[in-house]
Motif scaffolding. Structure first.
Motif, PDB file in Angstrom:
ATOM      1  N   THR A 178      33.379  27.206  24.917  1.00 58.08           N
ATOM      2  CA  THR A 178      34.156  26.672  26.046  1.00 58.08           C
ATOM      3  C   THR A 178      35.596  27.138  25.975  1.00 58.08           C
ATOM      4  O   THR A 178      36.197  27.560  26.964  1.00 58.08           O
ATOM      5  CB  THR A 178      34.100  25.137  26.037  1.00 58.08           C
ATOM      6  N   LEU A 181      35.832  30.726  26.889  1.00 56.15           N
ATOM      7  CA  LEU A 181      35.651  30.861  28.335  1.00 56.15           C
ATOM      8  C   LEU A 181      36.966  30.649  29.079  1.00 56.15           C
ATOM      9  O   LEU A 181      37.389  31.469  29.904  1.00 56.15           O
ATOM     10  CB  LEU A 181      34.626  29.816  28.781  1.00 56.15           C
ATOM     11  N   PHE A 182      37.647  29.559  28.732  1.00 57.04           N
ATOM     12  CA  PHE A 182      38.921  29.277  29.392  1.00 57.04           C
ATOM     13  C   PHE A 182      39.937  30.364  29.114  1.00 57.04           C
ATOM     14  O   PHE A 182      40.600  30.886  30.020  1.00 57.04           O
ATOM     15  CB  PHE A 182      39.480  27.932  28.907  1.00 57.04           C
ATOM     16  N   VAL A 184      39.564  33.485  28.158  1.00 56.05           N
ATOM     17  CA  VAL A 184      39.261  34.797  28.759  1.00 56.05           C
ATOM     18  C   VAL A 184      39.504  34.792  30.262  1.00 56.05           C
ATOM     19  O   VAL A 184      40.122  35.708  30.811  1.00 56.05           O
ATOM     20  CB  VAL A 184      37.810  35.195  28.426  1.00 56.05           C
ATOM     21  N   SER A 185      39.056  33.754  30.951  1.00 50.67           N
ATOM     22  CA  SER A 185      39.175  33.777  32.416  1.00 50.67           C
ATOM     23  C   SER A 185      40.629  33.658  32.851  1.00 50.67           C
ATOM     24  O   SER A 185      41.084  34.382  33.739  1.00 50.67           O
ATOM     25  CB  SER A 185      38.325  32.681  33.026  1.00 50.67           C
ATOM     26  N   ILE A 186      41.387  32.775  32.204  1.00 51.75           N
ATOM     27  CA  ILE A 186      42.809  32.665  32.587  1.00 51.75           C
ATOM     28  C   ILE A 186      43.538  33.954  32.228  1.00 51.75           C
ATOM     29  O   ILE A 186      44.376  34.457  32.983  1.00 51.75           O
ATOM     30  CB  ILE A 186      43.433  31.422  31.931  1.00 51.75           C
ATOM     31  N   GLN A 188      42.303  36.963  32.154  1.00 52.23           N
ATOM     32  CA  GLN A 188      41.962  38.016  33.115  1.00 52.23           C
ATOM     33  C   GLN A 188      42.843  37.939  34.351  1.00 52.23           C
ATOM     34  O   GLN A 188      43.395  38.941  34.822  1.00 52.23           O
ATOM     35  CB  GLN A 188      40.497  37.851  33.564  1.00 52.23           C
ATOM     36  N   VAL A 189      42.980  36.691  34.865  1.00 53.85           N
ATOM     37  CA  VAL A 189      43.773  36.535  36.089  1.00 53.85           C
ATOM     38  C   VAL A 189      45.229  36.909  35.835  1.00 53.85           C
ATOM     39  O   VAL A 189      45.865  37.614  36.630  1.00 53.85           O
ATOM     40  CB  VAL A 189      43.642  35.089  36.612  1.00 53.85           C
ATOM     41  N   LEU A 192      45.578  40.752  35.591  1.00 50.43           N
ATOM     42  CA  LEU A 192      45.506  41.407  36.893  1.00 50.43           C
ATOM     43  C   LEU A 192      46.790  41.192  37.685  1.00 50.43           C
ATOM     44  O   LEU A 192      47.309  42.111  38.302  1.00 50.43           O
ATOM     45  CB  LEU A 192      44.315  40.867  37.688  1.00 50.43           C
ATOM     46  N   LYS A 193      47.277  39.965  37.634  1.00 51.14           N
ATOM     47  CA  LYS A 193      48.527  39.701  38.351  1.00 51.14           C
ATOM     48  C   LYS A 193      49.652  40.539  37.787  1.00 51.14           C
ATOM     49  O   LYS A 193      50.497  41.033  38.530  1.00 51.14           O
ATOM     50  CB  LYS A 193      48.887  38.215  38.241  1.00 51.14           C
ATOM     51  N   PHE A 196      50.015  44.125  39.164  1.00 54.00           N
ATOM     52  CA  PHE A 196      50.579  44.301  40.490  1.00 54.00           C
ATOM     53  C   PHE A 196      51.982  43.760  40.625  1.00 54.00           C
ATOM     54  O   PHE A 196      52.582  43.837  41.681  1.00 54.00           O
ATOM     55  CB  PHE A 196      49.676  43.635  41.542  1.00 54.00           C
ATOM     56  N   THR A 197      52.523  43.260  39.581  1.00 53.27           N
ATOM     57  CA  THR A 197      53.896  42.758  39.643  1.00 53.27           C
ATOM     58  C   THR A 197      54.797  43.750  38.959  1.00 53.27           C
ATOM     59  O   THR A 197      54.861  43.825  37.749  1.00 53.27           O
ATOM     60  CB  THR A 197      54.003  41.405  38.928  1.00 53.27           C
ATOM     61  N   GLY A 204      55.183  48.008  46.216  1.00 54.73           N
ATOM     62  CA  GLY A 204      54.211  46.950  46.463  1.00 54.73           C
ATOM     63  C   GLY A 204      52.886  47.208  45.755  1.00 54.73           C
ATOM     64  O   GLY A 204      51.963  46.440  45.829  1.00 54.73           O
ATOM     65  N   GLY A 205      52.778  48.337  45.095  1.00 56.59           N
ATOM     66  CA  GLY A 205      51.499  48.595  44.430  1.00 56.59           C
ATOM     67  C   GLY A 205      50.784  49.733  45.109  1.00 56.59           C
ATOM     68  O   GLY A 205      51.278  50.360  46.038  1.00 56.59           O
ATOM     69  N   ALA A 206      49.628  49.987  44.690  1.00 53.43           N
ATOM     70  CA  ALA A 206      48.876  51.115  45.240  1.00 53.43           C
ATOM     71  C   ALA A 206      48.382  50.782  46.622  1.00 53.43           C
ATOM     72  O   ALA A 206      48.228  49.629  46.978  1.00 53.43           O
ATOM     73  CB  ALA A 206      47.692  51.426  44.349  1.00 53.43           C
TER      74      ALA A 206
END
Lengths: 208, 217
Positions: A178, A181-182, A184-186, A188-189, A192-193, A196-197, A204-206
């Motif tokens: 558990t 899981l938390f 890894v998922s947080i 990942q987000v 990714l953010k 692009f920042t 503004g990114g690609a």
């Protein structure tokens, strides 16, 4: 009266058995010695109750140093033997192949035959009375029951030990999974953010 | 006369060295585990010898050598902790059922055990047997062989019955553990699936909102 009590005690000492349960630490060896006469029948039963893969090495040596039994990584076994030499027999349990699991080992050394419940049975000329034969039968049956109870007690202890291990493992793994899981998922987000920042202004990114 | 016979029988049991023996270091503690039901008498009989460096043999009696015998109940309570001599018999009655740990340690105060200094411990432990009952039964006048043997059989039956009750308790504990494991697995599987789905939805939503604010979508 006194005579037969003495004979009983002597008979009990000629035969007899020892059963012990002890803890064998990792990378350790424990040896036991027993003095025995020639021409005796002895049986060594052993079983590993808790620890690791529930297995142990065992070897038995006669007074001349000859190895009469050697097994590696056995969970349980029974070894009957007729002694040919009088002297001190050695039997050892070894956990040297294991680096971190200590084991609980049970062994039972039965020497000679079970003493008869009526001591002067063999020297009796007349037949046994009904009461006496009933006593003998009951005694033999009770001995069989006690042996079988010990067998079931050890099996149950071993299975319970495995069940407790399993329960512990399930709990730890579930909690760990558990958390992973938390994380890894947080993660990942966030990652990714962060792609692009940009720190450079006006980008503004690609994208086309 | 009877007390002489009692003494003789006990002495005979102690001095007969047919018991098993093993070696241990001088200050080492050796423990034996006994899994017994409640209200059971456990009797232990030991003899300890010390290695003599001059005679290269185990001496029969070393002055001042004694053994600390410690018995711990399954609830980690010490019910017996006494210093005995080099040859002794100790006993205790278990009031809880479970694994009792009997530990033997010598009272040797040598600070540094020189090489080759070992102890030879002869040990015999009996569970649920009464040696002194012989005299009690034979105190009655009308006792014959079969009657005495029947007493012994009755005692064996009681012991078997106690062990079976103990076995029933343990099986219940075992069944509880198995059922707990089963429900643990089920509950965690459901919870993790739920967490997985909700986190997936949160991820997509969060990323979509992020890209919208960044004017990429």
């Amino acid at each position: 009266m006194r005579g037969w009590a003495l004979a009983l005690l002597l008979g009990a000492l000629r035969a007899g058995g020892t059963e012990l349960t002890f803890e064998l630490p990792d990378s350790d060896k424990q040896c036991f010695h027993q003095e025995m006469e020639r021409g005796l029948k002895f049986t060594l039963d052993y079983q590993v109750i808790t620890g690791g893969h529930y297995d142990v090495d065992c070897y038995v040596e006669d007074p001349n140093g000859r190895t009469i039994y050697r097994e590696t990584k056995k969970q349980y076994d029974s070894f009957p033997h007729h002694t040919e030499v009088k002297g001190i027999y050695t039997f050892c349990f070894s956990n040297e192949f294991s680096t971190f699991s200590h084991k609980t080992v049970y062994f039972n050394l039965q020497v000679g035959d079970e003493p008869p419940i009526l001591p002067d049975m063999s020297s009796r000329v007349t037949a046994l009375t009904q009461m006496e034969s009933a006593c003998v039968t009951i005694h033999e049956a009770l001995n069989a029951v006690i042996d079988s109870q010990t067998h079931y007690r050890l099996r149950e202890a071993q299975d319970r030990s495995r069940a407790e291990d399993l329960n512990g493992r399930v709990s730890y793994w579930s909690v760990g999974e558990t958390i992973i899981l938390f994380v890894v998922s947080i993660g990942q987000v966030m990652l990714l953010k962060s792609f692009f920042t940009e720190k450079r202004p006006g980008s503004g990114g690609a994208g086309t | 006369m009877k007390s002489q016979l009692i003494g003789f029988l006990i002495n005979f049991w102690i001095s007969s060295s047919i018991a098993l023996y093993f070696h241990s270091g001088e200050r080492e503690e050796k423990c034996i585990i006994e899994d017994v039901p409640s209200d059971t008498l456990v009797t232990g009989n030991y003899k300890v010898q010390r290695w003599d460096i001059h005679k290269h043999d185990f001496l029969d009696s070393a002055p001042g050598l004694g053994m600390f015998v410690t018995v711990t109940t399954p609830s980690a309570e010490v019910i017996l902790s006494k210093l005995y001599g080099p040859k002794a018999t100790f006993s205790f009655t278990s009031y809880l059922s479970g694994e009792h740990i009997i530990c033997l340690q010598s009272n040797s105060t040598r600070l540094v055990a020189f090489a080759g200094s070992r102890l030879r411990i002869h040990l015999d432990i009996r569970v649920g047997e009464h040696f002194l009952d012989e005299t009690v039964v034979r105190a009655k006048d009308k006792v014959n062989e079969v009657n005495f043997r029947l007493e012994h059989l009755i005692e064996q039956i009681h012991h078997i019955s106690k062990e079976q009750n103990y076995e029933r308790e343990r099986e219940e504990k075992f069944r509880n553990i198995s059922e707990q494991t089963n429900s643990n697995i089920l509950w965690w599987a459901v919870a993790q699936t739920f967490i997985l789905i909700s986190i997936g939805i949160w991820q997509i939503k969060s990323l979509r909102d992020f890209f919208i604010t960044k004017k990429l979508v």
